[in-house]
Motif scaffolding. Structure first.
Motif, PDB file in Angstrom:
ATOM      1  N   MET A   1       0.998  -9.768  -4.738  1.00  0.00           N
ATOM      2  CA  MET A   1       1.993  -8.709  -4.674  1.00  0.00           C
ATOM      3  C   MET A   1       3.339  -9.175  -5.220  1.00  0.00           C
ATOM      4  SD  MET A   1       0.599  -5.938  -3.608  1.00  0.00           S
ATOM      5  CE  MET A   1      -0.786  -6.488  -4.615  1.00  0.00           C
ATOM      6  N   THR A   2       3.676 -10.455  -4.968  1.00  0.00           N
ATOM      7  CA  THR A   2       4.922 -10.997  -5.494  1.00  0.00           C
ATOM      8  C   THR A   2       4.922 -10.985  -7.014  1.00  0.00           C
ATOM      9  OG1 THR A   2       5.202 -12.432  -3.566  1.00  0.00           O
ATOM     10  CG2 THR A   2       6.426 -13.021  -5.546  1.00  0.00           C
ATOM     11  N   VAL A   3       3.833 -11.471  -7.601  1.00  0.00           N
ATOM     12  CA  VAL A   3       3.721 -11.476  -9.068  1.00  0.00           C
ATOM     13  C   VAL A   3       3.766 -10.050  -9.604  1.00  0.00           C
ATOM     14  CG1 VAL A   3       2.174 -11.982 -10.991  1.00  0.00           C
ATOM     15  CG2 VAL A   3       2.457 -13.650  -9.144  1.00  0.00           C
ATOM     16  N   TYR A   4       3.056  -9.138  -8.948  1.00  0.00           N
ATOM     17  CA  TYR A   4       3.030  -7.742  -9.385  1.00  0.00           C
ATOM     18  C   TYR A   4       4.429  -7.145  -9.416  1.00  0.00           C
ATOM     19  CZ  TYR A   4       2.377  -2.681  -9.115  1.00  0.00           C
ATOM     20  OH  TYR A   4       2.460  -1.329  -9.332  1.00  0.00           O
ATOM     21  N   PHE A   5       5.204  -7.368  -8.359  1.00  0.00           N
ATOM     22  CA  PHE A   5       6.531  -6.766  -8.296  1.00  0.00           C
ATOM     23  C   PHE A   5       7.511  -7.425  -9.254  1.00  0.00           C
ATOM     24  CE2 PHE A   5       4.983  -4.936  -4.301  1.00  0.00           C
ATOM     25  CZ  PHE A   5       5.494  -3.657  -4.415  1.00  0.00           C
ATOM     26  N   PHE A   6       7.363  -8.724  -9.491  1.00  0.00           N
ATOM     27  CA  PHE A   6       8.219  -9.361 -10.491  1.00  0.00           C
ATOM     28  C   PHE A   6       7.916  -8.807 -11.883  1.00  0.00           C
ATOM     29  CE2 PHE A   6       9.346 -12.988  -7.619  1.00  0.00           C
ATOM     30  CZ  PHE A   6      10.711 -12.987  -7.879  1.00  0.00           C
ATOM     31  N   ILE A   7       6.640  -8.573 -12.166  1.00  0.00           N
ATOM     32  CA  ILE A   7       6.252  -8.048 -13.494  1.00  0.00           C
ATOM     33  C   ILE A   7       6.735  -6.609 -13.670  1.00  0.00           C
ATOM     34  CG2 ILE A   7       4.303  -7.355 -14.925  1.00  0.00           C
ATOM     35  CD1 ILE A   7       2.781  -9.769 -13.857  1.00  0.00           C
ATOM     36  N   THR A   8       6.522  -5.775 -12.645  1.00  0.00           N
ATOM     37  CA  THR A   8       6.890  -4.359 -12.772  1.00  0.00           C
ATOM     38  C   THR A   8       8.392  -4.146 -12.790  1.00  0.00           C
ATOM     39  OG1 THR A   8       6.690  -4.076 -10.363  1.00  0.00           O
ATOM     40  CG2 THR A   8       4.763  -3.549 -11.721  1.00  0.00           C
TER      41      THR A   8
ATOM     42  N   ALA B   1       0.834  -1.211   0.000  1.00  0.00           N
ATOM     43  CA  ALA B   1       0.000   0.000   0.000  1.00  0.00           C
ATOM     44  C   ALA B   1       0.862   1.252   0.000  1.00  0.00           C
ATOM     45  CB  ALA B   1      -0.929  -0.009   1.212  1.00  0.00           C
ATOM     46  N   LEU B   2       1.933   1.224   0.775  1.00  0.00           N
ATOM     47  CA  LEU B   2       2.828   2.377   0.825  1.00  0.00           C
ATOM     48  C   LEU B   2       3.523   2.597  -0.518  1.00  0.00           C
ATOM     49  CD1 LEU B   2       4.250   1.795   4.390  1.00  0.00           C
ATOM     50  CD2 LEU B   2       3.198   3.930   3.611  1.00  0.00           C
ATOM     51  N   ILE B   3       3.907   1.507  -1.168  1.00  0.00           N
ATOM     52  CA  ILE B   3       4.543   1.642  -2.475  1.00  0.00           C
ATOM     53  C   ILE B   3       3.552   2.189  -3.498  1.00  0.00           C
ATOM     54  CG2 ILE B   3       5.547   0.335  -4.397  1.00  0.00           C
ATOM     55  CD1 ILE B   3       6.987  -1.372  -2.392  1.00  0.00           C
ATOM     56  N   LEU B   4       2.316   1.693  -3.471  1.00  0.00           N
ATOM     57  CA  LEU B   4       1.290   2.204  -4.375  1.00  0.00           C
ATOM     58  C   LEU B   4       0.986   3.680  -4.097  1.00  0.00           C
ATOM     59  CD1 LEU B   4      -1.175  -0.825  -4.438  1.00  0.00           C
ATOM     60  CD2 LEU B   4       0.379  -0.096  -6.259  1.00  0.00           C
ATOM     61  N   ALA B   5       1.233   4.111  -2.860  1.00  0.00           N
ATOM     62  CA  ALA B   5       1.025   5.518  -2.502  1.00  0.00           C
ATOM     63  C   ALA B   5       2.208   6.384  -2.893  1.00  0.00           C
ATOM     64  CB  ALA B   5       0.766   5.637  -1.003  1.00  0.00           C
ATOM     65  N   GLY B   6       3.235   5.790  -3.492  1.00  0.00           N
ATOM     66  CA  GLY B   6       4.362   6.566  -3.992  1.00  0.00           C
ATOM     67  C   GLY B   6       5.578   6.599  -3.100  1.00  0.00           C
ATOM     68  N   VAL B   7       5.586   5.803  -2.005  1.00  0.00           N
ATOM     69  CA  VAL B   7       6.735   5.768  -1.109  1.00  0.00           C
ATOM     70  C   VAL B   7       7.786   4.813  -1.692  1.00  0.00           C
ATOM     71  CG1 VAL B   7       7.526   5.264   1.235  1.00  0.00           C
ATOM     72  CG2 VAL B   7       5.249   6.238   0.871  1.00  0.00           C
ATOM     73  N   PRO B   8       9.048   5.212  -1.798  1.00  0.00           N
ATOM     74  CA  PRO B   8      10.091   4.309  -2.303  1.00  0.00           C
ATOM     75  C   PRO B   8      10.158   3.029  -1.476  1.00  0.00           C
ATOM     76  CG  PRO B   8      10.914   6.557  -2.157  1.00  0.00           C
ATOM     77  CD  PRO B   8       9.572   6.546  -1.477  1.00  0.00           C
ATOM     78  N   PRO B   9      10.494   1.880  -2.100  1.00  0.00           N
ATOM     79  CA  PRO B   9      10.439   0.582  -1.405  1.00  0.00           C
ATOM     80  C   PRO B   9      11.177   0.539  -0.076  1.00  0.00           C
ATOM     81  CG  PRO B   9      10.720   0.228  -3.740  1.00  0.00           C
ATOM     82  CD  PRO B   9      10.815   1.711  -3.533  1.00  0.00           C
ATOM     83  N   LEU B  10      12.403   1.048  -0.033  1.00  0.00           N
ATOM     84  CA  LEU B  10      13.159   0.989   1.222  1.00  0.00           C
ATOM     85  C   LEU B  10      12.443   1.780   2.312  1.00  0.00           C
ATOM     86  CD1 LEU B  10      16.999   1.228   1.585  1.00  0.00           C
ATOM     87  CD2 LEU B  10      15.516   2.442   3.187  1.00  0.00           C
ATOM     88  N   ASN B  11      11.974   2.972   1.971  1.00  0.00           N
ATOM     89  CA  ASN B  11      11.258   3.790   2.945  1.00  0.00           C
ATOM     90  C   ASN B  11       9.899   3.187   3.297  1.00  0.00           C
ATOM     91  OD1 ASN B  11      12.837   5.747   0.912  1.00  0.00           O
ATOM     92  ND2 ASN B  11      13.006   6.529   3.000  1.00  0.00           N
TER      93      ASN B  11
END
Length: 247
Positions: free
Chosen positions: A238-245, A30-40
């Motif tokens: 979410m795993t599939v989504y991040f592998f695709i993106t 949810a945070l990543i979809l809101a525009g927060v960088p992955p590490l943050n």
């Protein structure tokens, strides 16, 4: 709309953590979809869900008092050191590097959550290890917990089971206490490192606490296995989504 996404994901993360675990599978994406960088997003998610574990541990305080087979101060101490090291490793990881390994971390955490209970039961039946080995294994678990943390509860329960603990309530209490302490020391490192997005963190913190409070009521109506399947489905998606993106 993004604020609503953060509130809803954090609320249900609190519910899941109170009943079955796996709340980070909701807050992190949810945070990543809101525009927060992955590490943050990882650091901010930890801040958002951390109070719930300590609150749960307080609820198990009587069961924790029954633990006699394991030296609690050394177990907590090694967990704090490992959790701090894991959090520092995350802060030292370049943003682009973390982005590249996020799909693999999600895949590992999802598989761990899916097979964890069966694997834990099998390990308990086939293995018994000494206190020193338990501490060494717990240190590695704590490092992982400070770095990412998905599925850490399953790892802690498996370790306690291998050591010989059989009181499930006491094991859950110790798991919650250790997870809460790990999160607390990781939060301190993330705050000092300036990795937390505070506006998002505070919105989600309040929602997650409300979800955790509601979790007790939810538990009476929805069987934990059903919630586990929901968590696994979300984690797999979410795993599939991040592998695709990231491809």
């Amino acid at each position: 709309m993004l604020t609503l996404l953060l509130i809803v994901s954090a609320f249900f993360a609190g519910v899941l953590n109170a009943v079955a675990g796996g709340g980070s599978f909701l807050t992190f994406p949810a945070l990543i979809l809101a525009g927060v960088p992955p590490l943050n997003a990882n650091a901010t998610s930890t801040v958002a869900v951390s109070p719930g574990a300590l609150a749960s541990a307080f609820g198990y305080r009587r069961e924790l008092g029954r633990i006699r087979d394991i030296h609690l101060p050394s177990f907590l101490g090694i967990s704090l050191v490992g959790g701090l090291l894991g959090a520092l490793l995350l802060l030292w990881t370049p943003q682009r590097t973390f982005e590249a390994i996020v799909p693999w971390l999600l895949l590992f955490a999802t598989l761990l959550f899916a097979i964890g209970p069966k694997a834990s039961a099998w390990i308990r039946r086939t293995c018994t290890i000494g206190h020193g080995t338990v501490l060494a294994v717990q240190f590695l678990i704590a490092v992982y917990g400070g770095y990412f943390g998905g599925g850490i509860g399953i790892l802690i329960l498996a370790t306690l089971g291998v050591f010989g603990l059989t009181d499930l309530h006491a094991m859950n209490g110790l798991k919650s206490l250790v997870s809460g302490c790990l999160n607390a020391v990781a939060v301190a490192a993330f705050v000092a490192g300036g990795a937390v997005y505070w506006t998002e963190a505070m919105i989600m913190l309040v929602a997650a606490m409300a979800g955790g409070y509601a979790g007790a009521s939810v538990a009476r109506h929805i069987p934990p296995p059903v919630l586990r399947k929901v968590v696994i489905l979300v984690g797999a998606s979410m795993t599939v989504y991040f592998f695709i993106t990231k491809a």
